[in-house]
Design a protein around this motif. Structure first.
Motif: not given
Length: 349
Positions: A40, A42, A45, A109, A111-112, A142
């Motif tokens: 796991s 992001k 990263q 990243n 995701v954030d 992704y």
């Protein structure tokens, strides 16, 4: 399958695959020796990779080019002049060799900072040059797997033979209607690719709707400085602009300047060490040259691996981003980003 978050201080992996992407860049896949877990992190990263070289474990930070929840971690590493780790990985790392991996880090990243929506559609622009392609390639894969995002991917390289992930990028371009590849080469070999070097004019030409996209940028330092300037001149909304904020070290650490105006003492009582350091020299250099157990991975004040505590004395820090407010208040600093301003007493964890 078991899920591994890479949250422990160190994780031992083995190199299970290695191949050349270009003449001076290789990709490696790393796996644990227990089972086939998923990992796991992001997309975008980086991890800090530790390898024993000449009897000492060296650490450097590299962006992950794989995507989360795969059962192996992939890194792509390009040789740099005098780069101790990069040259070792390209020339000497073998399948079956063990390495250490520190937990993923980095604010760069998707995701954030997910792609913004324009006219009902999420839209992203990936901009990269050279080996800077690794984190944005991970982001693109992704997003294509997990979201409905319109992606324009602009990459610049010397020529086709020096284009990392060329086959993979063209495959994505052929198989996904929402992925558009724009490859800009200094020496284009056919009409299917553009010839030139990325500038403001090329940005407008390759990405006509550039003001309607979240932008993710990674590449050599000067490339990123130039591209950011072009984007500002194009009146892009810079709140939608994200870039990698660390540049891996390319050379060996320089010797501390002990002949500068003042010379200070760096004491590390736990290890019985009293070191001499020049005024304004980096704390990291003094500790590393003395052979003390400190990990220097990103060397840019981003990953936090060189965190230590100043019990006495003064240092000036240029970065504190991985530290919590409590750690800062308790005297913790990043050795790679702290210059020595007086005699200091240091506590290593």
């Amino acid at each position: 399958m078991q899920s591994i978050s890479l949250c422990s201080d160190k994780n031992t992996f083995k190199c299970v695959e290695k191949w050349h992407e270009t003449p001076d860049a290789v990709s490696v896949k790393l796996a644990t020796s227990y089972g086939r877990p998923h990992f796991s992190f992001k997309p975008g990263q980086f991890i800090s990779l530790g390898i024993e070289i000449n009897g000492k474990t060296e650490y450097r930070s590299y962006s992950l080019s794989s995507i989360p929840d795969e059962n192996q971690l992939q890194l792509t590493i390009k040789k740099v002049p005098n780069g101790l780790m990069s040259n070792y990985v390209v020339d000497k790392l073998n399948i079956g060799d063990s390495v250490s991996v520190l937990p993923p880090a980095g604010e760069f990243n998707c995701v954030d900072y997910p792609p913004a929506t324009f006219s009902g559609r999420k839209k992203a622009l990936m901009l990269s040059a050279g080996c800077g392609i690794t984190p944005v390639y991970s982001m693109a894969k992704y997003l294509l797997h997990n979201d409905d995002v319109d992606i324009t991917f602009v990459h610049t390289a010397l020529d086709l033979s020096n284009t990392i992930y060329l086959y993979e990028l063209e495959t994505l371009n052929n198989h996904h209607d929402n992925f558009q590849l724009q490859l800009l080469l200094q020496d284009a070999e056919n009409s299917h690719h553009h010839e030139g070097w990325l500038d403001q004019e090329w940005l407008e030409r390759l990405v006509p709707d550039i003001r309607e996209r979240s932008i993710y940028l990674c590449g050599p330092s000067q490339f990123m400085i130039d591209v950011k300037s072009y984007l500002q001149q194009l009146s892009v909304d810079m709140s939608l602009f994200h870039q990698e904020s660390f540049t891996p070290a390319t050379n060996e650490p320089e010797q501390s300047d002990t002949d500068s105006k003042s010379t200070y003492t760096v004491s590390v009582p736990k290890f019985g060490a009293n070191l001499s350091a020049g005024e304004n020299s980096l704390l990291a250099d003094s500790l590393e040259q003395a052979g003390l157990p400190i990990i220097l991975a990103c060397r840019s004040g981003i990953c936090g691996s060189c965190k230590c505590k100043v019990n006495k004395g003064k240092v000036t820090s240029s970065s504190q981003s991985p530290l919590t407010e409590s750690e800062i208040n308790n005297g913790y600093v990043l050795a790679c980003s702290s210059t020595i301003e007086s005699d200091v007493e240091i506590e290593l964890g």
